[in-house]
Design a protein around this motif. Structure first.
Motif, PDB file in Angstrom:
ATOM      1  N   VAL A 237      -1.699  -0.956  20.812  1.00  0.00           N
ATOM      2  CA  VAL A 237      -2.269  -2.160  20.203  1.00  0.00           C
ATOM      3  C   VAL A 237      -3.442  -1.789  19.298  1.00  0.00           C
ATOM      4  O   VAL A 237      -3.538  -2.243  18.149  1.00  0.00           O
ATOM      5  N   VAL A 238      -4.336  -0.927  19.801  1.00  0.00           N
ATOM      6  CA  VAL A 238      -5.473  -0.494  18.975  1.00  0.00           C
ATOM      7  C   VAL A 238      -4.968   0.297  17.767  1.00  0.00           C
ATOM      8  O   VAL A 238      -5.464   0.145  16.651  1.00  0.00           O
ATOM      9  N   ALA A 239      -3.933   1.124  17.998  1.00  0.00           N
ATOM     10  CA  ALA A 239      -3.372   1.895  16.885  1.00  0.00           C
ATOM     11  C   ALA A 239      -2.871   0.958  15.787  1.00  0.00           C
ATOM     12  O   ALA A 239      -3.043   1.224  14.596  1.00  0.00           O
ATOM     13  N   MET A 240      -2.281  -0.168  16.186  1.00  0.00           N
ATOM     14  CA  MET A 240      -1.778  -1.104  15.184  1.00  0.00           C
ATOM     15  C   MET A 240      -2.932  -1.712  14.379  1.00  0.00           C
ATOM     16  O   MET A 240      -2.844  -1.861  13.161  1.00  0.00           O
ATOM     17  N   ILE A 241      -4.031  -2.037  15.076  1.00  0.00           N
ATOM     18  CA  ILE A 241      -5.182  -2.608  14.361  1.00  0.00           C
ATOM     19  C   ILE A 241      -5.762  -1.580  13.389  1.00  0.00           C
ATOM     20  O   ILE A 241      -6.249  -1.927  12.315  1.00  0.00           O
ATOM     21  N   MET A 242      -5.684  -0.285  13.760  1.00  0.00           N
ATOM     22  CA  MET A 242      -6.244   0.773  12.913  1.00  0.00           C
ATOM     23  C   MET A 242      -5.289   1.188  11.782  1.00  0.00           C
ATOM     24  O   MET A 242      -5.688   1.917  10.879  1.00  0.00           O
ATOM     25  N   LEU A 243      -4.052   0.735  11.858  1.00  0.00           N
ATOM     26  CA  LEU A 243      -3.031   1.186  10.902  1.00  0.00           C
ATOM     27  C   LEU A 243      -3.409   0.984   9.425  1.00  0.00           C
ATOM     28  O   LEU A 243      -3.117   1.846   8.594  1.00  0.00           O
ATOM     29  N   PRO A 244      -4.053  -0.150   9.064  1.00  0.00           N
ATOM     30  CA  PRO A 244      -4.402  -0.321   7.646  1.00  0.00           C
ATOM     31  C   PRO A 244      -5.276   0.792   7.084  1.00  0.00           C
ATOM     32  O   PRO A 244      -5.382   0.928   5.864  1.00  0.00           O
ATOM     33  N   LEU A 245      -5.888   1.613   7.957  1.00  0.00           N
ATOM     34  CA  LEU A 245      -6.686   2.737   7.467  1.00  0.00           C
ATOM     35  C   LEU A 245      -5.821   3.772   6.758  1.00  0.00           C
ATOM     36  O   LEU A 245      -6.285   4.456   5.855  1.00  0.00           O
ATOM     37  N   VAL A 246      -4.575   3.939   7.207  1.00  0.00           N
ATOM     38  CA  VAL A 246      -3.759   5.004   6.625  1.00  0.00           C
ATOM     39  C   VAL A 246      -2.669   4.504   5.676  1.00  0.00           C
ATOM     40  O   VAL A 246      -2.284   5.231   4.771  1.00  0.00           O
ATOM     41  N   VAL A 247      -2.149   3.305   5.891  1.00  0.00           N
ATOM     42  CA  VAL A 247      -1.088   2.828   4.998  1.00  0.00           C
ATOM     43  C   VAL A 247      -1.662   2.677   3.593  1.00  0.00           C
ATOM     44  O   VAL A 247      -2.734   2.108   3.427  1.00  0.00           O
ATOM     45  N   PRO A 248      -0.982   3.235   2.576  1.00  0.00           N
ATOM     46  CA  PRO A 248      -1.512   3.096   1.217  1.00  0.00           C
ATOM     47  C   PRO A 248      -1.774   1.626   0.871  1.00  0.00           C
ATOM     48  O   PRO A 248      -0.946   0.757   1.152  1.00  0.00           O
ATOM     49  N   GLU A 249      -2.939   1.395   0.275  1.00  0.00           N
ATOM     50  CA  GLU A 249      -3.330   0.015   0.007  1.00  0.00           C
ATOM     51  C   GLU A 249      -2.367  -0.689  -0.918  1.00  0.00           C
ATOM     52  O   GLU A 249      -2.166  -1.897  -0.815  1.00  0.00           O
ATOM     53  N   ILE A 250      -1.738   0.050  -1.813  1.00  0.00           N
ATOM     54  CA  ILE A 250      -0.850  -0.611  -2.767  1.00  0.00           C
ATOM     55  C   ILE A 250       0.330  -1.242  -2.035  1.00  0.00           C
ATOM     56  O   ILE A 250       0.797  -2.328  -2.398  1.00  0.00           O
ATOM     57  N   ILE A 251       0.774  -0.623  -0.947  1.00  0.00           N
ATOM     58  CA  ILE A 251       1.901  -1.175  -0.194  1.00  0.00           C
ATOM     59  C   ILE A 251       1.471  -2.410   0.590  1.00  0.00           C
ATOM     60  O   ILE A 251       2.164  -3.429   0.590  1.00  0.00           O
ATOM     61  N   LEU A 252       0.286  -2.341   1.216  1.00  0.00           N
ATOM     62  CA  LEU A 252      -0.246  -3.524   1.899  1.00  0.00           C
ATOM     63  C   LEU A 252      -0.423  -4.666   0.901  1.00  0.00           C
ATOM     64  O   LEU A 252      -0.075  -5.815   1.172  1.00  0.00           O
ATOM     65  N   ALA A 253      -0.959  -4.344  -0.274  1.00  0.00           N
ATOM     66  CA  ALA A 253      -1.212  -5.372  -1.278  1.00  0.00           C
ATOM     67  C   ALA A 253       0.084  -6.019  -1.748  1.00  0.00           C
ATOM     68  O   ALA A 253       0.182  -7.245  -1.851  1.00  0.00           O
ATOM     69  N   MET A 254       1.106  -5.199  -2.019  1.00  0.00           N
ATOM     70  CA  MET A 254       2.373  -5.742  -2.498  1.00  0.00           C
ATOM     71  C   MET A 254       3.050  -6.587  -1.422  1.00  0.00           C
ATOM     72  O   MET A 254       3.630  -7.632  -1.717  1.00  0.00           O
ATOM     73  N   ALA A 255       2.981  -6.115  -0.166  1.00  0.00           N
ATOM     74  CA  ALA A 255       3.589  -6.885   0.924  1.00  0.00           C
ATOM     75  C   ALA A 255       2.920  -8.250   1.046  1.00  0.00           C
ATOM     76  O   ALA A 255       3.587  -9.280   1.198  1.00  0.00           O
ATOM     77  N   MET A 256       1.580  -8.267   0.944  1.00  0.00           N
ATOM     78  CA  MET A 256       0.877  -9.551   1.013  1.00  0.00           C
ATOM     79  C   MET A 256       1.196 -10.417  -0.196  1.00  0.00           C
ATOM     80  O   MET A 256       1.333 -11.638  -0.075  1.00  0.00           O
ATOM     81  N   LEU A 257       1.335  -9.770  -1.340  1.00  0.00           N
ATOM     82  CA  LEU A 257       1.661 -10.506  -2.569  1.00  0.00           C
ATOM     83  C   LEU A 257       2.991 -11.252  -2.410  1.00  0.00           C
ATOM     84  O   LEU A 257       3.123 -12.419  -2.798  1.00  0.00           O
ATOM     85  N   ILE A 258       3.980 -10.559  -1.819  1.00  0.00           N
ATOM     86  CA  ILE A 258       5.295 -11.177  -1.606  1.00  0.00           C
ATOM     87  C   ILE A 258       5.154 -12.448  -0.782  1.00  0.00           C
ATOM     88  O   ILE A 258       5.652 -13.518  -1.160  1.00  0.00           O
ATOM     89  N   VAL A 259       4.431 -12.339   0.349  1.00  0.00           N
ATOM     90  CA  VAL A 259       4.299 -13.492   1.248  1.00  0.00           C
ATOM     91  C   VAL A 259       3.546 -14.626   0.562  1.00  0.00           C
ATOM     92  O   VAL A 259       3.959 -15.786   0.591  1.00  0.00           O
ATOM     93  N   ILE A 260       2.442 -14.287  -0.094  1.00  0.00           N
ATOM     94  CA  ILE A 260       1.613 -15.327  -0.717  1.00  0.00           C
ATOM     95  C   ILE A 260       2.422 -16.092  -1.774  1.00  0.00           C
ATOM     96  O   ILE A 260       2.464 -17.321  -1.789  1.00  0.00           O
ATOM     97  N   LEU A 261       3.113 -15.358  -2.648  1.00  0.00           N
ATOM     98  CA  LEU A 261       3.821 -16.028  -3.736  1.00  0.00           C
ATOM     99  C   LEU A 261       5.087 -16.743  -3.239  1.00  0.00           C
ATOM    100  O   LEU A 261       5.448 -17.798  -3.739  1.00  0.00           O
ATOM    101  N   ARG A 262       5.782 -16.163  -2.255  1.00  0.00           N
ATOM    102  CA  ARG A 262       6.981 -16.819  -1.729  1.00  0.00           C
ATOM    103  C   ARG A 262       6.620 -18.103  -0.997  1.00  0.00           C
ATOM    104  O   ARG A 262       7.391 -19.050  -0.968  1.00  0.00           O
TER     105      ARG A 262
END
Lengths: 273, 317
Positions: free
Chosen positions: A102-127
């Protein structure tokens, strides 16, 4: 043996000094050229001037971008620190089953490239028919700031003596007042440090602000847009120098709060990513 | 919005729903006081819920989208196809950019870790007082703007930048050196500098944790300082080295700022394609498929790397 140690210490010491210079010197080129009286960023220096700072401070669009960054930074700092307090309290106070993943999941955004997090959020927001703006930027920033808030606060929650809380219970306080009268004052320096650090991260963050923002930019995005115009570069350098100084000041302040009342042995508990 | 969904499972398993005799609030309270784990999760739920809403759900949405086809602006054929993945894996351009990203990140990771290790070693073993000052000194740049740290290298390496104009002013060269910028080497140099501070701390922490009596024991048993380093110090520092490598390798594979500013077309990386597909390319499903494919491959590579490094060091000690 002793002489070997001394030689090793001297070599490593010299290396350390060179390394620190390597860390800092490249960045110092920004303030250096920001005072240079030439539109070209090149040697030899033409003479000192403050005109790039004057043109920068007179720029209305920059003022709006600065206000946007401050808004997003404050929103981010507040929300991610509150979530950090709740999370850090939960994982330090209770032994949760499945805590590690569970803690590892909360820490995950530290390593996932920000561009992928940003694009994934972009999809949800616009859809979902949402709109882009300061709120969506702040949402992205909260995601990447929560891990930092958690780490800073976890070491603070772990660092203080649990028996103080127990004493408070024994003296008849309930959980709510024990938190506000015993726990909270003890972790307050950590909370202030978390607010300052998350604000700095948000204030300097570019990718989320670039992809999740509207045409109303934050300061780093404003700076990015300026980079396309060579004649605006000196102004960008002046702005960059100011941002660097502000960041350094805020981070040193945060460090000062974070180290208060903790011994030097706890220095290594900060993991950054 | 997320909380009830998330907590549903916990409440059910706690037998909360079956207890019909008392009032709901009392039931909740007694259940919570009996189960500290449940209380802990209740406290953790806003944080977890937010990470779920802002990361897990969007990544899942990205996964769903990757099986669609773009038919117009924000219009998709949702019938489901693996075509995007086939393209992501087979098109030459993607393969070239992805392999280049892996190479650049691999070199960057190696360089940062190798350069950071002696410094971490120095702070852990030789600095007696003012360790804090050193730690703050080397971590401070991390908190300053990433964009500016990268931009500094554009100023340094650029056509009319600090190095070229400096060398010309000194009379060392007559024409600006063009190989300094807009190539993969420039990207590696810039990334190595920008991520330097990330490598030091994990390595320092693992070195600091080493029990000094182990080192004394190795010396007493006849190890020279050199052999002792490779047999004791390095294996014990491995967790920190691995942590630093992972913390640098994964994010740099997907870095966008550095290739865009100093990479030029020869230094483009996979993030530039992802950005293009979501932007001017207007092919979101393809962008989603490329994102997920590259992240999966990177995750597998990292897992294999960490696993084999651990095994290798385990056999040595």
């Amino acid at each position: 043996m002793n002489r070997n140690m001394n030689v090793a210490a001297r070599i490593l010491g010299a290396y350390a000094v060179i390394y620190v210079a390597y860390l800092y010197v490249p960045v110092l080129f920004l303030p250096l050229f920001s005072f240079n009286d030439s539109i070209y960023i090149s040697f030899p220096l033409r003479g000192w001037t403050l005109k790039w700072y004057q043109t920068m401070f007179a720029n209305e669009a920059l003022h709006r971008a600065l206000v946007n960054s401050l808004k997003v930074g404050m929103m981010t700092a507040l929300i991610s620190t509150i979530l950090g307090i709740l999370g850090a309290r939960a994982v330090t106070r209770y032994q949760l089953p499945g805590q590690k993943p569970v803690v590892a999941m909360i820490m995950l955004p530290l390593v996932v490239p920000e561009i992928i997090l940003a694009m994934a959020m972009l999809i949800v927001i616009l859809r979902m028919g949402g709109s882009l703006g300061l709120v969506s930027i702040a949402a992205g920033h909260v995601l990447i700031c929560v891990p930092f808030a958690m780490v800073v606060l976890m070491s603070r929650f772990e660092g203080f003596d649990r028996s103080l809380e127990e004493a408070s219970y024994d003296l008849g306080e309930n959980a709510w007042w024990t938190f506000w009268r015993v726990t909270f004052p003890n972790v307050l320096p950590g909370i202030v440090a978390s607010l300052l650090l998350t604000f700095t991260i948000s204030f300097d963050e570019f990718i989320m602000a670039f992809f999740l923002g509207s045409t109303n930019p934050t300061l780093p995005v404003f700076m990015w847009n300026q980079l396309r115009f060579p004649k605006l570069l000196p102004g960008v350098l002046a702005l960059g120098a100011c941002i660097l100084i502000a960041s350094v000041f805020i981070v040193l302040l945060a460090e000062w709060f974070r180290r208060r009342n903790t011994s030097e042995t706890q220095t290594g508990d900060m993991t950054i990513g | 919005m997320i909380r009830p969904q998330f907590l549903g499972g916990c409440f059910d398993s706690a037998g909360l729903m079956n207890n019909a005799t008392s009032k709901p609030l009392d039931r909740l309270r007694s259940s919570l006081s009996r189960r500290p784990a449940l209380r802990g999760y209740l406290l953790l739920s806003p944080t977890l819920g937010l990470v779920g809403a802002l990361m897990c759900i969007p990544i899942m949405a990205m996964a769903v989208l990757s099986f669609w086809q773009q038919t117009g602006h924000m219009d998709f054929d949702m019938s489901g196809t693996v075509q995007n993945y086939v393209e992501a894996l087979t098109r030459d351009m993607y393969r070239v950019l992805f392999l280049r990203s892996l190479g650049i990140s691999g070199l960057t990771t190696l360089a940062t870790v190798v350069m950071a290790f002696p410094l971490a070693y120095f702070i852990a073993f030789y600095v007696k007082r003012h360790k804090m000052v050193w730690i703050i000194l080397v971590t401070l740049p991390f908190w300053t703007s990433y964009l500016l740290r990268v931009f500094a290298w554009k100023v340094i390496l650029g056509y009319g930048g600090a190095v070229n104009s400096g060398l010309i002013a000194l009379g060392a060269i007559s024409e600006p050196l063009t190989f300094l910028m807009y190539n993969p080497t420039a990207v590696v140099i810039t990334l190595t500098h920008a991520w330097a501070t990330v490598a030091i701390l994990p390595i320092y922490v693992s070195l600091e944790k080493i029990d000094r009596s182990m080192l004394e024991a190795a010396t007493d048993l006849g190890d020279s300082p050199f052999i002792r380093f490779f047999r004791v110090t390095l294996p014990l520092a491995l967790p920190g080295i691995l942590a630093a490598s992972v913390l640098i390798f994964i994010p740099t594979v997907g870095d966008y700022v550095t290739p865009s500013l100093v990479g030029g077309s020869d230094g483009y990386m996979i993030a530039n394609v992802i950005q293009f597909q979501f932007g001017r390319g207007s092919n979101w499903p393809s962008g989603a498929a490329i994102s997920l494919t590259s992240m999966t491959i990177v995750a597998v590579l990292v897992a294999v790397f960490v696993w084999s490094a651990r095994r290798l060091s385990g056999r040595h000690s």
